[in-house]
Design an enzyme around this catalytic site. Structure first.
Site, PDB file in Angstrom:
ATOM      1  CE  LYS A   1      -4.610   5.016  -2.435  1.00 41.02           C
ATOM      2  NZ  LYS A   1      -5.167   6.148  -3.096  1.00 41.02           N
TER       3      LYS A   1
HETATM    4  N1  PMP Z   1      -9.776   7.906   2.552  1.00 42.66           N
HETATM    5  C1  PMP Z   1      -8.564   7.469   3.059  1.00 42.66           C
HETATM    6  C2  PMP Z   1      -8.559   6.839   4.592  1.00 42.66           C
HETATM    7  C3  PMP Z   1      -7.392   7.247   2.236  1.00 42.66           C
HETATM    8  O1  PMP Z   1      -6.230   6.795   2.738  1.00 42.66           O
HETATM    9  C4  PMP Z   1      -7.504   7.775   0.985  1.00 42.66           C
HETATM   10  C5  PMP Z   1      -6.484   7.534   0.084  1.00 42.66           C
HETATM   11  N2  PMP Z   1      -5.442   8.669   0.348  1.00 42.66           N
HETATM   12  C6  PMP Z   1      -8.888   8.244   0.563  1.00 42.66           C
HETATM   13  C7  PMP Z   1     -10.182   8.313   1.471  1.00 42.66           C
HETATM   14  C8  PMP Z   1      -8.955   8.779  -0.889  1.00 42.66           C
HETATM   15  O2  PMP Z   1      -9.001   7.729  -1.874  1.00 42.66           O
HETATM   16  P1  PMP Z   1      -8.622   8.199  -3.391  1.00 42.66           P
HETATM   17  O3  PMP Z   1      -7.019   8.458  -3.250  1.00 42.66           O
HETATM   18  O4  PMP Z   1      -8.725   7.011  -4.145  1.00 42.66           O
HETATM   19  O5  PMP Z   1      -9.124   9.329  -3.894  1.00 42.66           O
END
Ligand code: PMP
Length: 462
Positions: free
Chosen positions: A46
């Site tokens: 992130k």
């Molecule tokens: N895994 C974790 C540990 C995350 O913090 C996030 C983001 N909330 C995601 C997966 C998913 O990524 P995205 O928001 O880019 O779909």
């Protein structure tokens, strides 16, 4: 300046390594690489979206010197935003759900963030829903800017500009399959769009989704791996998906149960030396499934969003795992609830939906002595322990009109013990609440036991 020297953490984000999986691929001919996003300065993927959103807001004049960054997040976006905001002189306020790990909330506080914890299980639009709270704070605070990762185009754009090109360059254009979980959808959308474009559409994009998440076709019931998937509260009127997610870029979705994610997570730590977060377990489980169907020319890259260090109190903690009936990380070495009580196997528990009538509950109570009342649209299907609102018995319904809603007459939820939990530990936890207890198997309620029998069994085994 030489390689690896940066003016601030803003430049130190990205260019994370790819590491090949060797021992858990179980004879698959394809090559599987994991992209280790925990090696970003804020500890997760992130950081990429956080940087892109802040820089875009500065460019647009929405975030000015002395301003405040506000976001609704399961944690990692907040940590990324906080680190970048600190380096650029902004204050950060983050709203997190109470299901976020203790470690992530502690990390946010350590970064100087003002953290607001909201109760989980609220439908979208509810005043206590994560996003509503963040929007309200952003409107009230002068100079505040709401990052809005779910709908901010800078989120997927960050991955179009960085993650995608990195993967193409790191594999020398040999990548054939990209696997990632879907939360906001930013990672899979931006990376997937870049890889499809540069490969002339050859790269396959695979989503890894919790089994009950709506993205992969589940009914939206709760699950236990945090930060991925799309939950659907039974009272949500219109289910809206984030603008950051472009589902048409995804060729297929692999639906992964909590227990499969956790099993793969354990193997990654023990057999590959990779201590990763729960959503990495989900993503790698999907990658392993895909790899089994592929040949020696195929190169699968799976994105691991963060580190297991943020979840030591959950997925790597036997107390947490045992309480929900997940396989323990270490051996139990003592009798467990599931081993001692035959009722736990094959039991069918009667449940009723929160909106059902008292008359419907009375009918069920003729065949079941204790009836958990569930927060779910349908009374059929497994009851997720964390969603159970309460229980009703014939006594609690005494005098209730037949056409009333059953939830209004419910008693407090029962204590929960896990099928994999040592009997001694379960007895300690329920000691101050004798009476019936629910038994969880892999996070679902499967049986009701008399707590006195658990306590007696623990005493006898001393
Ligand atoms: N895994 C974790 C540990 C995350 O913090 C996030 C983001 N909330 C995601 C997966 C998913 O990524 P995205 O928001 O880019 O779909």
């Amino acid at each position: 300046m030489s390689d690896g020297v940066y003016d601030s953490i803003v430049e130190a984000i990205g260019n994370t390594p790819l590491v090949r999986l060797n021992r858990i691929v179980d004879g698959s001919a394809a090559t599987v690489y994991v992209k280790l996003e925990y090696l970003n300065p804020g500890g997760s993927v992130k950081d990429r979206a956080a940087r892109a959103m802040i820089l875009a807001a500065e460019d647009a004049g929405e975030l000015r010197p002395g301003g405040t960054v506000v976001e609704a997040t399961s944690g990692n976006t907040g940590i990324g935003l906080a680190a970048i905001a600190a380096a650029r002189g902004y204050r950060t306020i983050v709203v997190v759900p109470d299901k976020s790990s203790r470690e992530k909330i502690a990390l946010l506080r350590a970064h100087g963030v003002e953290v607001h914890v909201t109760p989980g299980g609220r439908p979208a639009g509810h005043p206590e829903h994560l996003r509503s709270v963040a929007l309200r704070l952003a409107a009230e605070i002068p100079g505040a800017w709401f990052a809005g990762q779910y709908d901010n185009p800078a989120n997927p754009e960050a991955h179009r500009r960085t993650t995608g090109p990195e993967l193409w360059a790191q594999t020398g254009g040999r990548i054939t399959h990209f696997v990632a979980g879907v939360g906001t959808g930013g990672t899979i959308t931006g990376t997937g769009e870049y890889l499809k474009e540069i490969s002339g559409g050859a790269v396959r994009v695979i989503g890894a989704d919790p089994a009950t998440s709506v993205y992969g076709g589940g009914d939206g019931r709760a699950w236990y791996v945090e930060s991925v998937g799309h939950y659907l509260h039974p009272e949500t009127e219109t289910d809206e998906w984030p603008d950051s997610y472009h589902p048409e870029i995804v060729d297929r979705i692999e639906r992964i149960s909590d227990v499969e994610s956790l099993t793969v997570l354990g193997r990654l730590a023990r057999e590959e030396g990779l201590l990763l977060g729960g959503s990495s377990g989900t993503a790698v489980a999907a990658a392993l499934r895909i790899a089994r169907t592929l040949g020696p020319e195929d190169v699968v890259v799976v994105l691991a969003p963060d580190s297991g260090r943020s979840y030591l109190s959950k997925y790597f903690d036997d107390d947490w795992l045992g309480r929900f009936g997940f396989p323990l990380y270490g051996p139990a070495n003592e009798p467990t609830i599931g081993a001692l009580f035959d009722e736990v196997a094959g039991s069918t528990l009667r449940t009723i939906a929160s909106g059902a009538t008292v008359a419907a509950a009375r009918e069920l109570l003729e065949v079941a002595p204790v009836l958990p009342v569930l927060l779910q649209r349908s009374a059929s299907g497994p009851a997720v322990v964390v969603e159970i609102l309460g229980v009703v018995t014939a006594a609690s319904l005494a005098g209730a009109p037949d056409d009333a809603v059953v939830t209004e007459y419910a008693d407090a939820p029962l204590p929960v013990v896990g099928s994999t939990e040592p009997v001694r530990r379960a007895a300690e936890r329920i000691a101050d609440r004798p009476g019936p207890v629910l038994v969880a198997y892999e996070g679902r309620a499967v049986a009701v036991l008399d707590g006195a029998r658990i306590i007696a069994a623990a005493t006898n085994s001393k």
